[in-house]
Write a protein that holds these residues in place. Structure first.
Motif, PDB file in Angstrom:
ATOM      1  N   HIS A 193       0.793  -1.229   0.000  1.00  0.00           N
ATOM      2  CA  HIS A 193       0.000   0.000   0.000  1.00  0.00           C
ATOM      3  C   HIS A 193       0.829   1.285   0.000  1.00  0.00           C
ATOM      4  O   HIS A 193       0.898   1.966  -1.003  1.00  0.00           O
ATOM      5  N   CYS A 194       1.390   1.693   1.131  1.00  0.00           N
ATOM      6  CA  CYS A 194       2.247   2.895   1.181  1.00  0.00           C
ATOM      7  C   CYS A 194       1.557   4.110   0.573  1.00  0.00           C
ATOM      8  O   CYS A 194       2.116   4.802  -0.290  1.00  0.00           O
ATOM      9  N   ILE A 195       0.348   4.380   1.034  1.00  0.00           N
ATOM     10  CA  ILE A 195      -0.432   5.512   0.511  1.00  0.00           C
ATOM     11  C   ILE A 195      -0.072   6.805   1.244  1.00  0.00           C
ATOM     12  O   ILE A 195       0.249   7.817   0.626  1.00  0.00           O
ATOM     13  N   TRP A 196      -0.112   6.749   2.582  1.00  0.00           N
ATOM     14  CA  TRP A 196       0.031   7.959   3.381  1.00  0.00           C
ATOM     15  C   TRP A 196       1.474   8.109   3.846  1.00  0.00           C
ATOM     16  O   TRP A 196       1.802   7.931   5.010  1.00  0.00           O
ATOM     17  N   LEU A 197       2.333   8.454   2.907  1.00  0.00           N
ATOM     18  CA  LEU A 197       3.745   8.684   3.183  1.00  0.00           C
ATOM     19  C   LEU A 197       4.035  10.175   3.139  1.00  0.00           C
ATOM     20  O   LEU A 197       3.527  10.886   2.268  1.00  0.00           O
ATOM     21  N   ASP A 198       4.882  10.646   4.042  1.00  0.00           N
ATOM     22  CA  ASP A 198       5.370  12.008   3.890  1.00  0.00           C
ATOM     23  C   ASP A 198       6.662  11.982   3.070  1.00  0.00           C
ATOM     24  O   ASP A 198       7.147  10.910   2.687  1.00  0.00           O
ATOM     25  N   ASP A 199       7.213  13.149   2.798  1.00  0.00           N
ATOM     26  CA  ASP A 199       8.389  13.235   1.920  1.00  0.00           C
ATOM     27  C   ASP A 199       9.571  12.456   2.480  1.00  0.00           C
ATOM     28  O   ASP A 199      10.306  11.792   1.729  1.00  0.00           O
ATOM     29  N   GLU A 200       9.760  12.520   3.791  1.00  0.00           N
ATOM     30  CA  GLU A 200      10.883  11.810   4.403  1.00  0.00           C
ATOM     31  C   GLU A 200      10.733  10.301   4.240  1.00  0.00           C
ATOM     32  O   GLU A 200      11.701   9.592   3.929  1.00  0.00           O
ATOM     33  N   GLU A 201       9.521   9.808   4.423  1.00  0.00           N
ATOM     34  CA  GLU A 201       9.284   8.369   4.289  1.00  0.00           C
ATOM     35  C   GLU A 201       9.492   7.907   2.848  1.00  0.00           C
ATOM     36  O   GLU A 201      10.036   6.825   2.601  1.00  0.00           O
ATOM     37  N   MET A 202       9.049   8.703   1.893  1.00  0.00           N
ATOM     38  CA  MET A 202       9.262   8.349   0.493  1.00  0.00           C
ATOM     39  C   MET A 202      10.744   8.248   0.183  1.00  0.00           C
ATOM     40  O   MET A 202      11.195   7.324  -0.502  1.00  0.00           O
ATOM     41  N   LYS A 203      11.524   9.184   0.695  1.00  0.00           N
ATOM     42  CA  LYS A 203      12.971   9.158   0.469  1.00  0.00           C
ATOM     43  C   LYS A 203      13.608   7.923   1.104  1.00  0.00           C
ATOM     44  O   LYS A 203      14.505   7.310   0.519  1.00  0.00           O
ATOM     45  N   ILE A 204      13.140   7.560   2.290  1.00  0.00           N
ATOM     46  CA  ILE A 204      13.674   6.374   2.969  1.00  0.00           C
ATOM     47  C   ILE A 204      13.411   5.119   2.143  1.00  0.00           C
ATOM     48  O   ILE A 204      14.320   4.297   1.932  1.00  0.00           O
ATOM     49  N   LEU A 205      12.174   4.957   1.672  1.00  0.00           N
ATOM     50  CA  LEU A 205      11.834   3.757   0.902  1.00  0.00           C
ATOM     51  C   LEU A 205      12.658   3.676  -0.383  1.00  0.00           C
ATOM     52  O   LEU A 205      13.134   2.604  -0.762  1.00  0.00           O
ATOM     53  N   ALA A 206      12.822   4.807  -1.054  1.00  0.00           N
ATOM     54  CA  ALA A 206      13.598   4.818  -2.294  1.00  0.00           C
ATOM     55  C   ALA A 206      15.075   4.539  -2.015  1.00  0.00           C
ATOM     56  O   ALA A 206      15.709   3.740  -2.708  1.00  0.00           O
ATOM     57  N   ALA A 207      15.622   5.169  -0.995  1.00  0.00           N
ATOM     58  CA  ALA A 207      17.055   5.043  -0.712  1.00  0.00           C
ATOM     59  C   ALA A 207      17.430   3.654  -0.221  1.00  0.00           C
ATOM     60  O   ALA A 207      18.535   3.165  -0.497  1.00  0.00           O
ATOM     61  N   THR A 208      16.531   3.013   0.510  1.00  0.00           N
ATOM     62  CA  THR A 208      16.838   1.695   1.079  1.00  0.00           C
ATOM     63  C   THR A 208      16.510   0.542   0.143  1.00  0.00           C
ATOM     64  O   THR A 208      16.864  -0.611   0.426  1.00  0.00           O
ATOM     65  N   GLY A 209      15.814   0.816  -0.967  1.00  0.00           N
ATOM     66  CA  GLY A 209      15.421  -0.262  -1.879  1.00  0.00           C
ATOM     67  C   GLY A 209      14.282  -1.105  -1.356  1.00  0.00           C
ATOM     68  O   GLY A 209      14.034  -2.217  -1.843  1.00  0.00           O
ATOM     69  N   THR A 210      13.551  -0.574  -0.372  1.00  0.00           N
ATOM     70  CA  THR A 210      12.374  -1.291   0.147  1.00  0.00           C
ATOM     71  C   THR A 210      11.343  -1.442  -0.966  1.00  0.00           C
ATOM     72  O   THR A 210      11.097  -0.522  -1.739  1.00  0.00           O
ATOM     73  N   LYS A 211      10.745  -2.618  -1.047  1.00  0.00           N
ATOM     74  CA  LYS A 211       9.792  -2.917  -2.116  1.00  0.00           C
ATOM     75  C   LYS A 211       8.394  -2.404  -1.739  1.00  0.00           C
ATOM     76  O   LYS A 211       7.946  -2.584  -0.608  1.00  0.00           O
ATOM     77  N   ILE A 212       7.710  -1.796  -2.698  1.00  0.00           N
ATOM     78  CA  ILE A 212       6.374  -1.237  -2.495  1.00  0.00           C
ATOM     79  C   ILE A 212       5.393  -1.974  -3.397  1.00  0.00           C
ATOM     80  O   ILE A 212       5.603  -2.049  -4.612  1.00  0.00           O
ATOM     81  N   SER A 213       4.338  -2.515  -2.812  1.00  0.00           N
ATOM     82  CA  SER A 213       3.300  -3.183  -3.596  1.00  0.00           C
ATOM     83  C   SER A 213       2.070  -2.278  -3.664  1.00  0.00           C
ATOM     84  O   SER A 213       1.426  -2.014  -2.651  1.00  0.00           O
ATOM     85  N   HIS A 214       1.776  -1.821  -4.862  1.00  0.00           N
ATOM     86  CA  HIS A 214       0.670  -0.898  -5.108  1.00  0.00           C
ATOM     87  C   HIS A 214      -0.599  -1.699  -5.411  1.00  0.00           C
ATOM     88  O   HIS A 214      -0.596  -2.556  -6.307  1.00  0.00           O
ATOM     89  N   CYS A 215      -1.667  -1.432  -4.667  1.00  0.00           N
ATOM     90  CA  CYS A 215      -2.929  -2.174  -4.803  1.00  0.00           C
ATOM     91  C   CYS A 215      -4.057  -1.197  -5.114  1.00  0.00           C
ATOM     92  O   CYS A 215      -4.867  -0.854  -4.230  1.00  0.00           O
ATOM     93  N   PRO A 216      -4.143  -0.705  -6.338  1.00  0.00           N
ATOM     94  CA  PRO A 216      -5.035   0.420  -6.635  1.00  0.00           C
ATOM     95  C   PRO A 216      -6.509   0.169  -6.355  1.00  0.00           C
ATOM     96  O   PRO A 216      -7.183   1.014  -5.756  1.00  0.00           O
ATOM     97  N   ASN A 217      -7.052  -0.972  -6.776  1.00  0.00           N
ATOM     98  CA  ASN A 217      -8.489  -1.185  -6.612  1.00  0.00           C
ATOM     99  C   ASN A 217      -8.890  -1.439  -5.168  1.00  0.00           C
ATOM    100  O   ASN A 217      -9.956  -1.000  -4.725  1.00  0.00           O
TER     101      ASN A 217
END
Length: 445
Positions: A255-279
């Motif tokens: 999910h990772c819907i309600w992220l602030d800018d710092e959290e987005m940077k952390i996920l990108a920098a660490t290579g953490t995998k994000i699973s997007h579930c739109p529906n």
């Protein structure tokens, strides 16, 4: 060694060059042996794919097979009410038989819809049943027992002792990880911070590194969830997981819907995998994840349907289309999330999330033979001439256009007939068992 020859197909490779060509594919054992515009050789099975399109098997990175039996039983609720009022009591009512049938029901739907691999989160009990269904069906999955040892509203049927939860997870890992020619892999699956103690999360972190397996959990799906984590742990969800040392390429967050800018940077920098579930996110009114922005930051993103009670299907074609359209509307830009990028998330992105990009996600010699044959010669996909094939797949096609599904070099569906599962038997068992489980759970709509 068994050989399968696919002839005369339009082949969408998804290799580095994104080659698309008309030709043949030779499968030998569980691997792609040769690909060429023309192959002349003998094979045990020859599939004439004239006029059809061959694509890599698609990959969904956040599924709950354990919930498929409960499709339609938790509609029109927001996440935390959905969990506490309906889904948790129903999951807690599972027997070994109902969990097994639920998994088979989900796998059958996924195979018929062109999904060949998933990352799955089970429920707390009867986890062997899910692995048995995966093994018998010929499906490919990373799966793990759901872990829950904390939280308000968690029913007694799901609440665990921390050490017992760890002990059972290790038992399942040792029994199932790498089984069935490595089609089955294990992941530790703490449900989310709201239902897990810090002690459990730290132990999972250490064990995942010790065994070299993934951690699969939910994060930042709902504003109410964020508030609970903030109040309970003193910081936002992703910041807390990062503080515990859990972020990194072994962690997949749904999910990772309600992220602030710092959290987005952390996920990108660490290579953490994000699973997007739109529906699922739309149906539960959870929100819309900032996927274009995350991709711009080179974050690792894939897509999935989530579970049947919050979707209410497991059709990756619907997920691809929604993944594209919701971002165009959110950002008021028709150029964001183009079809080719979305198709990457469903193939290469999924393989990367599984840590199997050298084996899956594209059609290339030496890779695993996870292959889907589409028949796009349908009224809803016409005309075909002068139309980009990937755009047709993302914007026009749906699950009923999947003709044949091959996993690990074995045909598991041909001409829309399941070969490793009985569709009739699964439907009959599902209708019988859902009534039993609703009574056991003692839930009312």
């Amino acid at each position: 060694m068994n050989k399968i020859l696919i002839k005369n197909a339009l082949i969408v490779t998804m290799n580095n060059r994104r080659d698309i060509f008309k030709g043949d594919i030779l499968i030998e054992g569980d691997r792609i042996k040769e690909m060429s515009p023309k192959l002349e050789m003998e094979a045990d099975t020859v599939i004439d794919a004239t006029g059809k399109t061959v694509i890599p098997g698609m990959i969904q990175t956040h599924i709950h097979l354990t919930q498929t039996l409960y499709r339609g039983q938790a509609d029109d609720l927001e996440l935390l009410d959905w969990l506490k009022q309906r889904v948790w009591p129903l999951e807690g009512s599972h027997t070994a038989e109902s969990n097994y049938v639920s998994a088979k029901l989900g796998i059958a739907e996924l195979i018929k819809g062109g999904t060949t691999s998933i990352i799955d989160m089970g429920t707390v009990n009867h986890s062997d049943s899910i692995f048995e269904a995966i093994e018998e069906s010929g499906f490919r999955a990373i799966s793990g027992k759901c872990m829950m040892d904390y939280g308000i509203g968690v029913p007694d049927t799901l609440m665990e002792d921390t050490n017992e939860s760890i002990k059972e997870s290790e038992r399942l890992l040792k029994k199932w990880h790498g089984k069935a020619n490595n089609r089955i892999q294990y992941a530790f699956a703490p449900r989310f911070v709201v239902s897990c103690t810090e002690e459990l999360l730290v132990k999972v972190r250490d064990l995942s590194k010790e065994y070299g397996v993934m951690v699969h959990t939910h994060a930042s799906e709902n504003r109410g969830e964020i508030e609970l984590v903030q109040r309970d742990r003193g910081m936002r969800n992703v910041l807390y997981l990062d503080k515990l040392g859990m972020t990194g390429d072994q962690l997949i967050l749904a999910h990772c819907i309600w992220l602030d800018d710092e959290e987005m940077k952390i996920l990108a920098a660490t290579g953490t995998k994000i699973s997007h579930c739109p529906n699922s996110n739309l149906k539960l009114a959870s929100g819309i994840a900032k996927i274009p922005e995350l991709l711009e930051m080179n974050a690792s993103v894939s897509i999935a349907a989530d579970g049947a009670p919050c979707n209410n299907n497991l059709d990756i074609f619907k997920e691809m289309r929604s993944a594209a359209l919701i971002q165009k509307a959110r950002l008021l830009s028709p150029t964001v999330m183009p079809a080719h990028k979305v198709f990457e998330l469903a193939t290469i992105g999924g393989a990367q999330a599984m840590g199997m990009e050298k084996e899956l996600g594209s059609l290339e010699v030496g890779k695993k033979a996870d292959i889907v044959i589409l028949d796009l010669n349908k009224i809803h996909c016409s005309p075909s001439d002068e139309v980009d094939v990937v755009s047709r797949i993302v914007y026009s096609a749906d699950a009923c256009d999947v003709d044949t599904t091959i996993i690990d070099g074995k045909i598991v569906m041909k001409n829309r007939e399941l070969l490793t599962l009985s569709e009739k038997e699964i439907m009959e068992d599902s209708n019988r068992l859902v009534k039993q489980q609703i009574q056991l759970a003692n839930v009312k709509k």
